[in-house]
Scaffold this motif. Structure first.
Motif, PDB file in Angstrom:
ATOM      1  N   TYR A  84      27.049 -60.316 -63.628  1.00  0.00           N
ATOM      2  CA  TYR A  84      28.439 -60.054 -63.231  1.00  0.00           C
ATOM      3  C   TYR A  84      29.415 -60.711 -64.199  1.00  0.00           C
ATOM      4  N   ARG A  85      29.111 -61.927 -64.624  1.00  0.00           N
ATOM      5  CA  ARG A  85      30.018 -62.631 -65.543  1.00  0.00           C
ATOM      6  C   ARG A  85      30.060 -61.940 -66.910  1.00  0.00           C
ATOM      7  N   ALA A  95      32.144 -58.888 -66.508  1.00  0.00           N
ATOM      8  CA  ALA A  95      33.562 -59.248 -66.408  1.00  0.00           C
ATOM      9  C   ALA A  95      34.154 -59.491 -67.794  1.00  0.00           C
ATOM     10  N   LEU A  99      34.516 -61.153 -61.450  1.00  0.00           N
ATOM     11  CA  LEU A  99      34.450 -59.768 -61.905  1.00  0.00           C
ATOM     12  C   LEU A  99      35.499 -58.919 -61.203  1.00  0.00           C
ATOM     13  N   GLN A 125      39.130 -58.576 -62.423  1.00  0.00           N
ATOM     14  CA  GLN A 125      39.474 -57.789 -63.604  1.00  0.00           C
ATOM     15  C   GLN A 125      40.069 -56.435 -63.177  1.00  0.00           C
ATOM     16  N   ALA A 141      37.685 -53.573 -63.266  1.00  0.00           N
ATOM     17  CA  ALA A 141      36.682 -53.672 -62.209  1.00  0.00           C
ATOM     18  C   ALA A 141      37.259 -53.217 -60.873  1.00  0.00           C
TER      19      ALA A 141
END
Length: 205
Positions: free
Chosen positions: A86-87, A90, A132, A135, A138
Motif C-alpha cells: 500500500y505504501r 501511495a 494510500l 492520495q 487513490a
C-alpha cells in the motif's frame, strides 16, 4: 491515461498452483487488454504489477501496454507485507499526480487497482491503507479485490474496497470475489478488468 495496477500476493502460501493460476489469469488479461487498447488508439493504457511477500516491489513498473514484457510472478517463502505494498502504491500515485500537475495534464482517468491475496496481512496495514487513501488519485480509483482459495479471510479484502471514495464505493462493493479454481480466477480477472476499463471510458465519453 488509464493506469491498471495489480497488487499480487506472492507469499509462501501462494506457492504452487495458486501463483500459477494468477500467472495464467494475468497472461490472459494482458492479451485481452492489448486488443482492447487497439479500439481506443487515443488511450494511454498503462499496466503495472506490484508484488508483495516479505517486502513489496514493482514486478512490472507501470508501463504502456504496447511495451509490456511479461515475466511470471514467483512465489516466495515470505510473509504477507500488504501494508508495504500500500505504501509503495501511495508513492506511485503521489508521483503520478505531481507529474500531471507539472505538465498541466488533466486527462487522467481514475486508476483501476486490483488486489489478489489468499491470506492475512502480517504487517501494519491500517496506517498504510490510510496513507494510500489520502492520495487524491487513490480516492478516485476503482478498487477490486480477489481472494484466492475459499478459505481466505475476506476482512482485508473488504477493508481495501471499503476504503474507496464514496463516489466509487457502490460500484466497488460489487467487486469482491473469492475464487476456488484456476478457471474461475481467469474468468473473474478478465471480466472485472475489462468491465471496469469500459466503465471508466464510458464515464468520460
Amino acid at each position: 491515461l488509464l493506469s491498471i495496477i495489480y497488487l499480487c500476493d506472492c507469499s509462501g502460501s501462494m506457492a504452487g498452483s495458486r501463483i500459477a493460476a494468477v500467472n495464467t489469469a494475468l497472461t490472459k488479461v494482458f492479451s485481452e487488454l492489448t486488443e482492447f487498447s487497439k479500439l481506443y488508439p487515443q488511450l494511454n493504457l498503462q499496466l503495472g504489477i506490484l508484488s508483495f511477500a516479505h517486502s513489496a516491489s514493482w514486478h512490472l513498473p507501470p508501463t504502456p501496454i504496447a511495451e509490456v514484457a511479461w515475466s511470471p510472478l514467483v512465489d516466495t517463502s515470505g510473509v504477507t507485507a500488504l501494508g508495504a505494498a500500500y505504501r509503495l502504491l501511495a508513492n506511485y500515485l503521489a508521483d503520478l499526480a505531481a507529474q500531471a500537475t507539472e505538465l498541466r495534464e488533466s486527462k487522467h482517468l481514475p486508476p483501476l487497482l486490483i488486489l489478489f491475496s489468499d491470506g492475512m496481512p502480517t504487517d501494519d496495514v491500517t496506517p498504510a491503507l490510510k496513507a494510500l487513501s489520502a492520495q487524491p488519485l487513490a480516492q478516485q480509483a476503482l478498487r477490486i479485490a480477489i481472494g484466492i482459495g475459499h478459505e481466505v479471510d475476506t476482512s482485508a479484502l473488504e477493508d481495501w474496497v471499503q476504503a474507496s471514495h464514496p463516489a466509487q464505493a457502490e460500484l466497488a462493493s460489487m467487486h469482491i470475489s473469492v475464487t476456488g479454481s484456476a478457471v474461475e480466477l481467469r474468468e473473474v480477472v478478465s471480466s472485472f478488468t475489462l468491465e471496469a476499463a469500459q466503465k471508466m471510458l464510458a464515464d468520460v465519453a
